[in-house]
Motif scaffolding. Sequence first.
Motif, PDB file in Angstrom:
ATOM      1  N   ILE A 363       0.650  -1.195  -0.065  1.00 31.61           N
ATOM      2  CA  ILE A 363      -0.120   0.000   0.074  1.00 31.61           C
ATOM      3  C   ILE A 363       0.977   1.381  -0.109  1.00 31.61           C
ATOM      4  O   ILE A 363       0.633   2.017  -0.800  1.00 31.61           O
ATOM      5  N   ARG A 364       1.764   1.245   0.905  1.00 32.40           N
ATOM      6  CA  ARG A 364       2.712   2.280   0.775  1.00 32.40           C
ATOM      7  C   ARG A 364       3.558   2.550  -0.545  1.00 32.40           C
ATOM      8  O   ARG A 364       3.631   3.679  -0.811  1.00 32.40           O
ATOM      9  N   ARG A 365       3.983   1.423  -1.187  1.00 33.42           N
ATOM     10  CA  ARG A 365       4.598   1.503  -2.559  1.00 33.42           C
ATOM     11  C   ARG A 365       3.760   1.988  -3.437  1.00 33.42           C
ATOM     12  O   ARG A 365       3.985   2.766  -4.461  1.00 33.42           O
ATOM     13  N   TYR A 366       2.346   1.840  -3.304  1.00 39.27           N
ATOM     14  CA  TYR A 366       1.367   2.252  -4.486  1.00 39.27           C
ATOM     15  C   TYR A 366       0.664   3.711  -4.092  1.00 39.27           C
ATOM     16  O   TYR A 366      -0.409   3.716  -4.473  1.00 39.27           O
ATOM     17  N   ARG A 367       1.256   4.584  -3.190  1.00 43.81           N
ATOM     18  CA  ARG A 367       0.701   5.578  -2.605  1.00 43.81           C
ATOM     19  C   ARG A 367       0.209   6.527  -3.914  1.00 43.81           C
ATOM     20  O   ARG A 367      -0.828   7.446  -3.987  1.00 43.81           O
ATOM     21  N   GLY A 368       1.048   6.613  -4.859  1.00 45.53           N
ATOM     22  CA  GLY A 368       0.781   7.486  -5.988  1.00 45.53           C
ATOM     23  C   GLY A 368       0.138   6.738  -7.376  1.00 45.53           C
ATOM     24  O   GLY A 368       0.009   7.471  -8.381  1.00 45.53           O
ATOM     25  N   ALA A 369      -0.132   5.583  -7.077  1.00 44.37           N
ATOM     26  CA  ALA A 369      -0.635   4.953  -8.410  1.00 44.37           C
ATOM     27  C   ALA A 369      -2.240   4.895  -8.407  1.00 44.37           C
ATOM     28  O   ALA A 369      -2.961   5.205  -7.341  1.00 44.37           O
ATOM     29  N   PRO A 370      -2.844   4.425  -9.590  1.00 45.54           N
ATOM     30  CA  PRO A 370      -4.491   4.330  -9.700  1.00 45.54           C
ATOM     31  C   PRO A 370      -4.665   3.322  -8.642  1.00 45.54           C
ATOM     32  O   PRO A 370      -4.082   2.303  -8.262  1.00 45.54           O
ATOM     33  N   GLN A 371      -6.119   3.488  -8.363  1.00 48.45           N
ATOM     34  CA  GLN A 371      -6.730   2.438  -7.296  1.00 48.45           C
ATOM     35  C   GLN A 371      -6.872   0.823  -7.884  1.00 48.45           C
ATOM     36  O   GLN A 371      -6.516   0.029  -7.116  1.00 48.45           O
ATOM     37  N   ALA A 372      -7.039   0.980  -9.252  1.00 50.15           N
ATOM     38  CA  ALA A 372      -6.990  -0.206  -9.912  1.00 50.15           C
ATOM     39  C   ALA A 372      -5.578  -1.096  -9.762  1.00 50.15           C
ATOM     40  O   ALA A 372      -5.560  -2.222  -9.714  1.00 50.15           O
ATOM     41  N   ALA A 373      -4.518  -0.342  -9.942  1.00 47.62           N
ATOM     42  CA  ALA A 373      -3.342  -0.880  -9.859  1.00 47.62           C
ATOM     43  C   ALA A 373      -3.035  -1.344  -8.368  1.00 47.62           C
ATOM     44  O   ALA A 373      -2.351  -2.541  -8.120  1.00 47.62           O
ATOM     45  N   LEU A 374      -3.332  -0.713  -7.337  1.00 48.28           N
ATOM     46  CA  LEU A 374      -3.353  -0.972  -6.332  1.00 48.28           C
ATOM     47  C   LEU A 374      -4.088  -2.274  -5.899  1.00 48.28           C
ATOM     48  O   LEU A 374      -3.575  -3.552  -5.406  1.00 48.28           O
ATOM     49  N   ILE A 375      -5.385  -2.419  -6.431  1.00 50.47           N
ATOM     50  CA  ILE A 375      -6.133  -3.711  -6.235  1.00 50.47           C
ATOM     51  C   ILE A 375      -5.739  -4.886  -7.113  1.00 50.47           C
ATOM     52  O   ILE A 375      -5.754  -6.227  -6.374  1.00 50.47           O
TER      53      ILE A 375
END
Length: 546
Positions: A363-375
């Motif tokens: 989650i910390r690594r994907y702070r600036g990524a789109p929601q779909a990428a985190l999911i």
Amino acid sequence: MADVAIRTEDWRTLPWKQFQRNVFRLQKRIYQAARRGDWKRVHNLQRLLLRSWSARCLAVRQVSQDNRGKRTPGVDGVASLTPQERLAYARQLRHLARWTVDPIRRTYIPKPNNPSEKRGLGIPTLRDRAMQALVKLALEPEWEAVFEPNSYGFRPGRSTHDAIEAIFNFIRLQPKYVLDADIEKCFDRISHDGLLAKLHAPQPVMRLIRDWLKAGILEDGELLLPEAGTPQGGVLSPLLANIALHGFETFVSRRGKHRLAVIRYADDFVILCDDLDTLLEARSRAEEWLAQMGLRLKAEKTHITHTLNKCEGYVGFDFLGFHIQQYPVGKYRDHKRHAGYKTLITPSREAVQRHLRELKATIRRYRGAPQAALIAELNPKIRGWTLYYQSSVAAQRFNKLDSLLHHKLMRWASFRHPRKTNGWRYRRYWRRVGAYMTFSDGTSSLARHSEMPITRHVKVRGDKSPFDGDWAYWGARLGRDPTRPKRVIRLLKQQRGRCSHCGLRFTTEDVLEVHHRDGNYANNDPTNLALLHAHCHDVAHSKRCQ
């Protein structure tokens, strides 16, 4: 150029289906002869298999197309093979008696339980890996016929869940004292002489294994010559480690006044007994046996506990990521007589914390990524973890993890929108999916831990082996494999346990991949999916590219 084209086409059009049938037929005969104790026939069949063109081609295909670490180069820098090079390797494997062993490349990876510690891997060259795969095809059926019933690590058709179920079956009727132990640096300290004394293979195979054990290890430009150990990273290393530890269970569990059980998974084992003095005696026998193989117990990871009552400050024990403990039950408990109790196997506290740390780091690594990428990044981690623990009493832990993950995702949303209210963030990133409010962007949704149903695992029978040819038994077990995703299990049942490309039955050791018939990976309609062997999947995609 024409010759190259012919050879390339030859590899792709080899009769693989017949090759696999030829090799399995020989392996089954080796297994049956070993069960009868007919060692002369075992060695004759092994020589026949080692010379077999079918076995040589399958060995090369395994290391160059099936293995997950196939792209890792050895000291020669070769990481992949062309079809014509695979044919050349298969022809070279014929020269077993004249085979020369290459040095091993040493590399280090972090240990999963303790990332600060490093585990040394020895990576053989691709040609040596192919020869090791060929030797394994010949040796594994022989040893599967004689291995002890409560040995579960690195064996075909057996898993960590079988070891946990074996523990449950032994303690469910009566609480037990437990010696929870770990062998210190097992792979690095196995005695070469002790291991070779147990092997009774044909002479060329004995020479090859001796050379692999003694092969130089290249580390930082320096060649080191090992005096003990089997290098982790080789195709044959897990089998050699199991051979080295064969006989441990029989020696330790010699019948006395009290019955005890030894359950081993690779170099981790537990000894269970209802009498403390008998358990202490078994510990002494274990240390005596291990010393003969150049091994010893790791003091900081070895302790005695009890499944129901406190012993040496512990109650219950952790094994293979599970916590096993018994709890008193009943309104009127009489501890002087037969107190009621129940046995609960749950995800261990350390496993839960490790999973939470992994989710937090993602989650910390994907702070600036789109929601779909985190999911897309979180879903495989959640499904894989819950799949491993679905056979345990994990519903409460799953619900707790969902709650903690929700808070972490709210912090992720707060970081992205520090000036918005929590209500706005919740409406922005959560949507109703079915009966639940779910972290979703409208197209993809986050998987929940609590979605995974709890199912009971059925332990493998101690006298069964995939080499016995009982397809009904092993096909049914494959359809209930707790480590396979639900989509794979569904496709297995639809295809009746057979590959939709080659038509052969799937085995417990096959690498299975989901194939999208139209090439669109976003189209997950059940009619568009097929389950294939990894090598069949490669062929299917190569045909599409032509």
